[in-house]
Write a protein that holds these residues in place. Structure first.
Motif, PDB file in Angstrom:
ATOM      1  N   ALA A 106       0.830  -1.200   0.000  1.00 31.61           N
ATOM      2  CA  ALA A 106       0.000   0.000   0.000  1.00 31.61           C
ATOM      3  C   ALA A 106       0.867   1.253   0.000  1.00 31.61           C
ATOM      4  O   ALA A 106       0.502   2.293  -0.565  1.00 31.61           O
ATOM      5  N   LEU A 107       2.021   1.166   0.628  1.00 29.49           N
ATOM      6  CA  LEU A 107       2.918   2.322   0.693  1.00 29.49           C
ATOM      7  C   LEU A 107       3.928   2.279  -0.451  1.00 29.49           C
ATOM      8  O   LEU A 107       5.068   2.703  -0.295  1.00 29.49           O
ATOM      9  N   GLY A 108       3.501   1.746  -1.577  1.00 30.97           N
ATOM     10  CA  GLY A 108       4.401   1.553  -2.714  1.00 30.97           C
ATOM     11  C   GLY A 108       5.207   2.793  -3.053  1.00 30.97           C
ATOM     12  O   GLY A 108       6.382   2.700  -3.430  1.00 30.97           O
ATOM     13  N   ASP A 109       4.608   3.971  -2.895  1.00 33.73           N
ATOM     14  CA  ASP A 109       5.339   5.195  -3.226  1.00 33.73           C
ATOM     15  C   ASP A 109       6.534   5.377  -2.305  1.00 33.73           C
ATOM     16  O   ASP A 109       7.589   5.845  -2.723  1.00 33.73           O
ATOM     17  N   TRP A 110       6.323   5.054  -1.053  1.00 30.97           N
ATOM     18  CA  TRP A 110       7.417   5.241  -0.096  1.00 30.97           C
ATOM     19  C   TRP A 110       8.518   4.219  -0.310  1.00 30.97           C
ATOM     20  O   TRP A 110       9.694   4.539  -0.209  1.00 30.97           O
ATOM     21  N   THR A 111       8.118   2.990  -0.586  1.00 28.81           N
ATOM     22  CA  THR A 111       9.156   1.971  -0.731  1.00 28.81           C
ATOM     23  C   THR A 111       9.872   2.118  -2.068  1.00 28.81           C
ATOM     24  O   THR A 111      11.037   1.769  -2.190  1.00 28.81           O
ATOM     25  N   GLY A 112       9.158   2.658  -3.048  1.00 28.35           N
ATOM     26  CA  GLY A 112       9.769   2.804  -4.361  1.00 28.35           C
ATOM     27  C   GLY A 112      10.701   4.003  -4.427  1.00 28.35           C
ATOM     28  O   GLY A 112      11.553   4.094  -5.307  1.00 28.35           O
ATOM     29  N   ALA A 113      10.536   4.950  -3.511  1.00 30.22           N
ATOM     30  CA  ALA A 113      11.348   6.159  -3.552  1.00 30.22           C
ATOM     31  C   ALA A 113      12.774   5.837  -3.131  1.00 30.22           C
ATOM     32  O   ALA A 113      13.002   4.984  -2.296  1.00 30.22           O
ATOM     33  N   ALA A 114      13.716   6.567  -3.716  1.00 28.83           N
ATOM     34  CA  ALA A 114      15.109   6.314  -3.377  1.00 28.83           C
ATOM     35  C   ALA A 114      15.508   7.140  -2.160  1.00 28.83           C
ATOM     36  O   ALA A 114      16.471   7.881  -2.178  1.00 28.83           O
ATOM     37  N   SER A 115      14.694   7.044  -1.116  1.00 32.21           N
ATOM     38  CA  SER A 115      15.006   7.801   0.087  1.00 32.21           C
ATOM     39  C   SER A 115      15.029   6.843   1.257  1.00 32.21           C
ATOM     40  O   SER A 115      14.027   6.181   1.545  1.00 32.21           O
ATOM     41  N   LEU A 116      16.136   6.778   1.916  1.00 32.12           N
ATOM     42  CA  LEU A 116      16.273   5.849   3.021  1.00 32.12           C
ATOM     43  C   LEU A 116      15.239   6.147   4.092  1.00 32.12           C
ATOM     44  O   LEU A 116      14.648   5.250   4.695  1.00 32.12           O
ATOM     45  N   LEU A 117      14.987   7.451   4.293  1.00 30.04           N
ATOM     46  CA  LEU A 117      14.066   7.860   5.342  1.00 30.04           C
ATOM     47  C   LEU A 117      12.669   7.314   5.069  1.00 30.04           C
ATOM     48  O   LEU A 117      12.040   6.694   5.925  1.00 30.04           O
TER      49      LEU A 117
END
Ligand SMILES: Nc1ncnc2c1ncn2[C@@H]1O[C@H](COP(=O)(O)OP(=O)(O)OP(=O)(O)O)[C@@H](O)[C@H]1O
Ligand SMILES: Nc1ncnc2c1ncn2[C@@H]1O[C@H](COP(=O)(O)OP(=O)(O)OP(=O)(O)O)[C@@H](O)[C@H]1O
Ligand SMILES: CC(C)C[C@H](N)C(=O)O
Ligand SMILES: [Mg+2]
Ligand SMILES: [Mg+2]
Lengths: 371, 352, 343, 240, 254
Positions: C98-109
């Motif tokens: 569901a949080l695909g955007d967050w996991t797909g982003a190249a941001s460790l945070l």
């Protein structure tokens, strides 16, 4: 009426495969009878039985299907272990059993009897097609497989076929079936391959849980110039391929590859009914359904088993994978396989196998093992 | 006479007596009372699992020994017959040689396990048996040349015992070798069960019970606990192996999933516990109910699901594909409602 | 023939071997690592295997930690633990998807935030599930091992089937968050990034559990309660609440283990937890029942040994865990650092 | 005279299908030691366990400190200030002596002064402070059980046969400890087979037979009257 | 006539650093009742454990009828004639009172490995068991489960088991602890009867002085694991050390 029993592992760990296989079978019967579900005016009655993935139950159910329900033809099961237990029942009751999708070679090999046909591919077909796809002069291959009959037989067939293409096997690695940590296996393979020359490939034969591909890829085999290769898989599993774009291998089915009217109908209908593309075992199940109708039509009914067998031996019929043919010697369906390369495409969350070339049934020298 | 046969261990509850009688009659007359191969197969399976569960009860209920290696002995008996039949060819001599060597192997293995590891704590003993059993399963899978690996072995048994042997008709039923085979299984099971019943009611059985209660004190009044436990392990292994041989004769197929899997181990455990540990008759009731549930639960659910198809959600939960879930619920409920097993429950009712 | 008036028993000095014996389990890990080096020879292979073995051990520890509480301390053989691992994985993976955007982003945070949310959700669900499980299934069978095995296997089956009902029968494949993909290379050894995360989480968990059990009476109450519940209540403790609490904690830890394991495997199935149960039990047993330290060391030993053996002699990998368990039980029949005596 | 700390009114208790307590009436006055005497198997232990809540009363009433506790859970009774030394001692065998004692403290950490007091009465516990309680000798376990109940101040102590298995020297220190407890204001209900201990410690006594209290009165009265002893408890106490 | 049945020779056991029984040498003759006394934790029960084999000795020897039995297991020692009743009750809780005693007699008669006869057909066991239950006055409770007995009755059964075993060496560990005043004499009379049988020897751990005074032929004092005194009752009881360390101040004087 024509009674067909589908005896398969509806419940248990292969439930997903079973569902695909069953949908395929139904679609096959529907397509072949133009939706009437009748052959020569006789109604098809489908009896479903759940082996629970247990060989003893599968056997009892097949007896029940032939003995109590008086089924003319049976189809199934999903697991090879169950299939092997079921084979003698067909012989005892003198009725046809179409094995789909269990893969073990010995089903059409040493444990075969004349009542057994198989529409699904066998392990050798898988291995050999991959060998044909990967092999070539100067190619050096290492294999990674599970340490039991399935893995070892698969590698043996692969090795044999590969040698014909001029490639060489540099290393064979076997690990326990339930391995989850592939570091050690990968280290061993890297150590053995590091100093070799040529086009280096690591071919992985794996069934069930665990995901060696992703984990070995994460260990950066390209440091040693090694490319990962593996066969096709069900759609869900292709997600793991997304990490390895460019990977090559041979697959049994992917819905965008075969170009023929049956497959078009299958894809369209499947999207309509299930809102998803047909998968590996849907195609297999459908092939079995089509074979049944074709055979009964040719034999002029399902009552006479001998006539059925005669009709089926050497029979060629159309499937979503193009034509298939039951080889006379061992009743294994000869069929095309597809050499693919993995691509990443927009809108698909898995690595898409794109056709490199179709490997026709004559290109593969599938050994006959039932003599 | 009957008391002697039952070794003085009467069911001690009217309802239980009735249940046992019904079971006995149904099993004894199965080929004639029910039709269909499935019913006969179920009856044979019940006979075999009664013996298997009863032999486990000897260990668990009377000896208080928790072992997870019982299927291993079952498997040894089965593989004995399978290997003998595939190497010696079909024949009664193969069946005999196979059963005997399987049983002997089981006894030897049980002796080794018993002497080496019955000294450790109960729960660790359980874990060791689990380890040994899984090691054997690995061996079977590894030596696939001999054992058929994961795929198992298919072989032929004497023609006299197969349906090809037609012997005429009786009471409207075709008498075939298959029915002969069934009676072989039934008789052997009956004898083995009565034998076990005698053993648990013998002086030896009493000592086992004492050891289960308080091994420390049993030793202190002069019983060499290790030997008694080992003896119990060997006896129960031998009977389990014989049950395995019967299964192999009946099934004409042997594979790891049908004889060695942990799942079967749990099934046996459940049979014994539902039926009532330490009662022997519990094994009869437990095995019968369990096999019936395993065989017919799915059909039952199918009809239930259709009957409730108007309701929301219910038909989904009653979908035959979810039968395992209901089996799980059965696991829980049976322990909940029959803490002392069905036999214990029936006897209690009489007592109060 | 005189009596000492101050009734004092005689004490002799402890021998050196006795004292060394106490520290032995802790030294075992370094010993194994050194042995590994001797046997393997090639430093880069050895480094790779050692680091990934330790990381694998940490992951096993995370899964086994909850079992150490429930099996080790409370003496409940809970096969449901396997189902909680699976449920944790399914819940966690659903959140991650569901949080695909967050996991797909190249941001460790963002990636870590997604994982954190997944973990919290998984632990909440499995904790709640554990609560229900304890009340309905386990409560009537405290103290009865066999029945525990049966009811919890029943529970395991039911939960697995419910996973099928809710998530469908297909296995679910998931890719790791962007920044956790791939490996870092160091001295010729490639080390998956995700494993480093597992090491961190495992260490934090280990220290936290140790603190809680050392600083509070909870461990004592549970152990005493298992032995003689009525007496603990007669001393004034609400044993039920403590038991329920510990059970919930154990289940929630299984959920955490599930998320971690699911992300490691990158594919989750309803049976994934069940498959880990034997290993998890082995770890709890060789560590010594009830001992967090023991389970920790046990898990590291398992992880290391598996990797070394699989490299040196793959055939033996099949039996390495069983051999380890047998050897340790022969050396210490109660496990390495038992807190609770086995029954 | 203030109301008693504990009174039982017509207490009936069943164990399984047996009717064990058949209407027990009993009062324990504040600040006193009340002896509960009687032959084997008459229900003394069952009475104590019913007060503690380990067996639940079928009918009747248990009034403690002005409050009806008949239906309270066990732990609530303990927290209301009842300390219990069971007949089987209730030692946690796998825990160390120290851990057993720590569990005796429900309200806070172990009070050092209290610990010193108990260790001076039962020095053996100090010697084996860090050993497993299961390895203690029979008498040492008995000491531990008593010390654990006394480790915090309670209003009422229920003590079941504390002197069994204690060496004479320890019996007298134990008696001394119980006296000190009483001096601190606690009330004690004591089951005892050792008549000289009963005589030395008891203020009042109740004798049970067949699940009922059949006699209550001053301990001194019972001690002085051999006929009464004979009638209530069988043999004369003096010979043993 | 007074044959030595049991001997211990520098018998010692250490738990970690703690010496619980410290080089105790003694011998016990037939027809004699030896009381073993000492403060709590002196090592009396442990001494029994060493003799009957529950705990392996760290050093020293145990001899029965002159034969070294130090390496034998508990069951073997029992079969050779060492019998033991326990300080903390230790029975078969969910078997009936009768079955408990029957088991002992069955062991005595070596019938434990009878596999194919019916246990209940062995009438002789039942008869013998009932006789013993009558002697300890537990015959009415024969059908009850042991777990349903009161503490005092369990103590009686504990003694009954030992009598059923009928060993050469009887070891009683505080047999009357927790027994009411009207019951204890029954047990004490039984012990006196055993003692009267000149072929047996009795070892008795007791804290009740009157019991010791009335029964003992000899007293052994253990202190901190070591043998502190050994002699006739009057002499030992009077010694200053026993007075101080074991008896303490008599209760009545406090
Ligand atoms: N768990 C039980 N189940 C059945 N009956 C029991 C149980 N516990 C005790 N009893 C019975 O209750 C009666 C009273 O027992 P209780 O233990 O209260 O006696 P008591 O006065 O304390 O005796 P003692 O001096 O021997 O300790 C006895 O007859 C005993 O048999
Ligand atoms: N297994 C053991 N491990 C460690 N210490 C032990 C063990 N068994 C006994 N001890 C210690 O040995 C000492 C002697 O114990 P023992 O039980 O022999 O005493 P006892 O003389 O029987 O005392 P009591 O009169 O209280 O029963 C005790 O201090 C006890 O703590
Ligand atoms: C591809 C799967 C259907 C293979 C299956 N596990 C078998 O044993 O045949
Ligand atoms: Mg009492
Ligand atoms: Mg003692």
């Amino acid at each position: 009426e024509i009674r067909i029993a589908h005896v398969y592992g509806k419940t248990g760990s292969l439930e997903a495969y079973a569902a695909q296989s069953h949908n395929g079978l139904m679609l096959g019967l529907e397509y072949a009878t133009n939706g009437t579900m009748e052959i020569n005016g006789e109604k098809i009655v489908l009896i479903e039985k759940d082996t629970q993935l247990k060989p003893d139950i599968g056997r009892a159910l097949l007896e029940e299907a032939y003995g109590d329900d008086d089924a003319h033809i049976a189809v199934g099961p999903v697991s090879s272990g169950v299939a092997l237990a079921m084979l003698p029942v067909a012989e005892e009751y003198e009725r046809v059993l179409i094995v789909e999708p269990a893969v073990a070679d010995s089903i059409t090999g040493e444990n075969w009897n004349p009542y057994i046909f198989r529409t699904g591919r066998n392990s050798s077909q898988d291995a050999i097609s991959n060998a044909v796809a990967l092999g070539g002069e100067g190619v050096v291959v290492a294999t990674l497989a599970q340490d039991y009959a399935f893995g070892r037989d698969g590698v043996a067939a692969f090795r044999e076929a590969l040698e014909e293409t001029g490639a060489t096997i540099a290393h064979e690695e076997y690990v326990p079936t339930d391995t989850t940590d592939f570091t050690a296996a990968a280290e061993r393979i890297f150590t053995n391959m590091a100093d070799l020359e040529g086009e280096k490939k690591l071919f992985i034969i794996w069934a069930g849980g665990g995901n060696p591909m992703g984990k070995i890829n994460a260990m950066e085999p390209e440091r040693f110039g090694i490319e990962i290769a593996s066969g096709g898989n069900i759609l869900a599993a292709l997600k793991a391929h997304k990490e390895i774009p460019g990977m090559e291998g041979a697959t049994y089915y992917y819905y965008e590859i075969p170009q023929n009217p049956i497959n078009e109908w299958l894809v369209k209908t499947h999207f309509e009914r299930f809102d998803s593309p047909p998968d590996f075992f849907t195609a297999g199940g459908m092939a079995a359904g089509l074979a049944i109708v074709e055979a009964i039509k040719r034999a002029g009914g399902a009552e006479d088993t001998d006539a059925l067998i005669e009709a089926m031996e050497g029979m060629t019929w159309e499937t979503p994978k193009g034509p298939m043919q039951f080889r006379v010697e061992d009743h294994q369906a000869m069929q095309s396989m597809y050499h693919f390369r993995t691509e990443i495409q927009d809108g698909k969350d898995y690595g898409v196998p794109v056709l490199v070339r179709e490997i026709g049934m004559d290109e593969m020298n599938i050994p006959v093992r039932n003599q | 006479m009957i008391v002697k046969l039952l070794s003085g261990d009467q069911p001690r509850s009217v309802l239980l007596t009735l249940l046992l009688l019904v079971t006995l009659v149904c099993l004894a007359g199965a080929p004639f009372l029910f039709d269909g191969v499935r019913a006969l197969d179920t009856a044979a399976r019940i006979c075999i699992f009664i013996v298997l569960a009863a032999s486990y009860d000897l260990l668990l209920g009377y000896g208080g020994i928790v072992s997870f290696a019982h299927t291993m002995f079952f498997g040894l008996g089965a593989y004995g017959v399978a290997l003998a039949s595939s190497h010696m060819g079909r024949g009664f001599d193969a069946l005999l040689v196979g059963s005997v060597s399987g049983t002997v192997a089981a006894i030897i293995l049980a002796l080794l396990i018993g002497l080496f590891s019955l000294r450790v704590r109960a729960i660790f003993f359980a874990m060791i048996t689990l380890a040994v059993a899984s090691a054997l399963a690995v061996l079977v899978s590894q030596f696939s040349g001999l054992t058929g690996g994961e795929d198992g072995l298919t072989y032929k048994i004497p023609r006299a015992l197969t349906s090809a042997n037609r012997m005429g008709e009786f009471m409207g039923t075709q008498i075939s070798g298959k029915i002969l085979n069934y009676y072989l299984v039934f008789t052997a099971a009956l004898i083995l069960f009565l034998l076990l019943l005698r053993i648990v009611n013998s002086p030896f059985g009493r000592v086992l019970q004492a050891i289960r209660e308080n091994d420390f004190r049993a030793e202190a009044i002069g019983y060499r606990v290790i030997w008694y436990r080992t003896m119990a392990t060997c006896l129960s292994a031998a009977v389990a192996a014989l049950a395995g041989s019967l299964f192999a004769i009946w099934l004409r197929y042997v594979g790891p999933d049908t004889t060695l899997s942990f799942e079967i181990m749990l099934d046996i455990l459940l049979m014994v516990v539902i039926g009532g540990m330490g009662t022997m008759y519990g094994a009869v009731i437990g095995a019968t109910l369990f096999i019936l549930a395993q065989t017919y639960l799915q059909n039952l659910m199918g009809s239930a699901s259709e009957a409730t198809s108007a309701l929301p959600l219910v038909p989904d939960l009653l979908n035959p594909d979810r039968w395992l879930m209901w089996l799980g619920v059965l696991f829980i409920l049976s322990v909940y409602f029959f803490p002392t097993g069905i036999v214990g429950r029936l006897r209690e009712r009489r007592a109060s | 023939m005189t009596l000492a008036p101050d009734h004092k028993p005689t004490f002799a000095n402890l021998s050196l071997t006795d004292r060394l014996g106490k520290a032995m389990p802790v030294i075992l890990v370094p010993i194994l690592i050194v042995l590994g080096f001797v046997a393997i020879g090639a430093p880069s292979s050895w480094l790779t295997l050692t680091v990934s073995g330790l990381a694998m051990g940490m992951m096993i520890f995370i899964m086994a930690s909850g079992l150490t509480l429930v099996f080790g301390l409370m003496d409940v053989i809970n096969f449901g633990h396997g189902a909680f691992i699976s449920v944790g994985a399914f819940v966690g993976v659903s959140v991650l998807i569901a949080l695909g955007d967050w996991t797909g982003a190249a941001s460790l945070l963002l990636n870590m935030a997604a994982i954190l949310l997944a973990v919290v959700a998984a632990m909440a669900v499995t904790g709640a599930l554990g609560w229900g499980f304890e009340r309905v299934i386990v409560k009537p069978v405290y103290g009865a091992h066999l029945k525990q095995i049966l009811v919890t296997v029943g529970g395991l089956i039911v939960i697995e089937q419910l996973i099928y009902v809710i998530w469908g029968p297909d296995e679910i494949f998931i890719n790791r968050p962007e920044m956790l993909k791939g490996a870092v290379t160091f001295a010729g050894a490639a080390m998956e990034k995700y494993r480093l995360l597992a090491v961190g989480i495992g260490l934090v968990l280990f220290i936290a559990m140790r603190m809680v059990l050392r600083r509070t009476k909870i461990g004592l109450i549970v152990r005493a309660g298992v032995e003689n519940g009525p007496m603990v209540e007669a001393l004034g403790y609400r044993l039920r609440i403590v038991f329920v609490g510990v059970f919930i904690a154990g289940s929630a830890l299984a959920g955490l283990g599930g998320v971690m394991w699911g992300l490691y495997q990158e594919v989750i199935t309803a049976g994934m937890g069940e498959e880990m149960m034997v290993l998890v039990f082995i770890v709890a047993i060789i560590g010594g029942l009830g001992s967090v330290e023991g389970a920790f060391i046990g898990a590291l030993l398992v992880g290391l040994l598996q990797n070394y053996v699989a490299f040196l002699e793959p055939k033996l990998a099949l039996v390495s865990n069983i051999a380890l368990m047998t050897t340790i039980l022969m050396w210490r029949p109660q496990g390495m650092l038992p807190v609770v005596k086995a029954k | 005279m203030s109301e008693p700390i504990l009174s039982l009114r017509g207490l009936h208790t069943d164990i399984a299908q047996y009717h064990i307590l058949q209407g027990v009436d009993l009062e324990v006055p504040r600040g006193q030691v009340t002896m509960l005497l009687g032959r084997n198997g008459v229900g003394k232990t069952t009475t104590l366990k019913s007060i503690m809540g380990q067996w639940s009363a079928k009918s009747g009433q248990i009034l403690y400190d002005g409050q009806d506790i008949t239906r309270l859970p066990v732990s609530a009774r303990a927290r209301a200030g009842i300390g219990f030394v069971p007949e089987d001692m209730g030692i946690f065998r796998d825990l160390t002596v120290e851990e057993n004692m720590v569990l005796g403290c429900t309200t806070g950490p172990l009070d050092p002064a209290r610990k010193d007091w108990l260790l001076s009465a039962f020095p053996a516990l100090g010697t084996f402070w860090h050993s497993e309680a299961g390895n203690l000798s029979g008498g040492q376990k008995q000491m531990l059980s008593i010390a654990r109940a006394m480790v915090e101040e309670r209003k009422l102590y229920l003590i079941d046969e504390p002197t069994k298995g204690l060496a004479p020297a320890i019996v007298s220190t134990m008696a001394q400890a119980l006296r000190e407890l009483k001096a601190q204001g606690a009330s004690i209900l004591l089951v005892e087979q050792n008549f000289s201990v009963a005589r030395a410690l008891g203020d009042s006594a109740a004798v049970m037979d067949d699940g009922r209290v059949i006699w209550t009165g001053e301990m001194a009265e019972l001690a002085a009257n051999k006929d009464l002893q004979e009638r209530l408890m069988g043999l004369s106490m003096e010979t043993h | 006539m007074t044959q030595t049945l049991l001997e211990t020779d520098a018998l010692t056991v250490r738990f970690g650093g703690h010496v619980a029984v410290d080089a105790v040498s003694s011998s016990f003759r037939a027809g004699e009742l030896t009381a073993i006394v000492g403060p709590n934790g002196a090592g009396k029960t442990t001494y029994f454990n060493l003799i009957s084999g529950q705990i392996p000795a760290s050093s020293g020897r145990v001899k029965l009828l002159g034969e070294d039995i130090t390496r034998l297991g508990v069951a073997d020692r029992c079969r050779r004639g060492l019998g033991r009743a326990f300080q903390l009750t230790n029975l078969f809780p969910s078997l009936s009172v009768l079955e408990n005693v029957r088991l002992v007699i069955q062991s005595k008669q070596h019938k434990g490995f009878g596999l194919f006869s019916m246990a209940d057909s062995h009438q002789e066991l039942t008869v013998a068991a009932m006789a013993i239950l009558e002697r300890v006055r537990l015959d009415i409770q024969k059908g009850q489960l042991v777990s349903e007995l009161s503490h005092g009755d369990q103590r009686k059964l504990e003694v009954a088991l030992l009598i059923g075993l009928d060993p050469m060496v009887y070891m009683f560990d505080e047999p009357t602890a927790g027994m009411s005043v009207d019951e204890a004499p029954v047990i004490l009379d039984l012990i006196a009867e055993i003692k009267a049988d000149r072929a047996r020897t009795v070892l008795l751990v007791e804290h009740k002085l009157d019991v010791i005074r009335s029964l003992a032929d000899r007293i052994i004092v253990l202190h901190n694991g070591a043998l502190a005194a050994d002699g006739p009752p009057a002499e030992v009881m009077a010694s200053a050390v026993v007075q101080e360390a074991y008896l303490g101040k008599e209760l009545d004087h406090v």
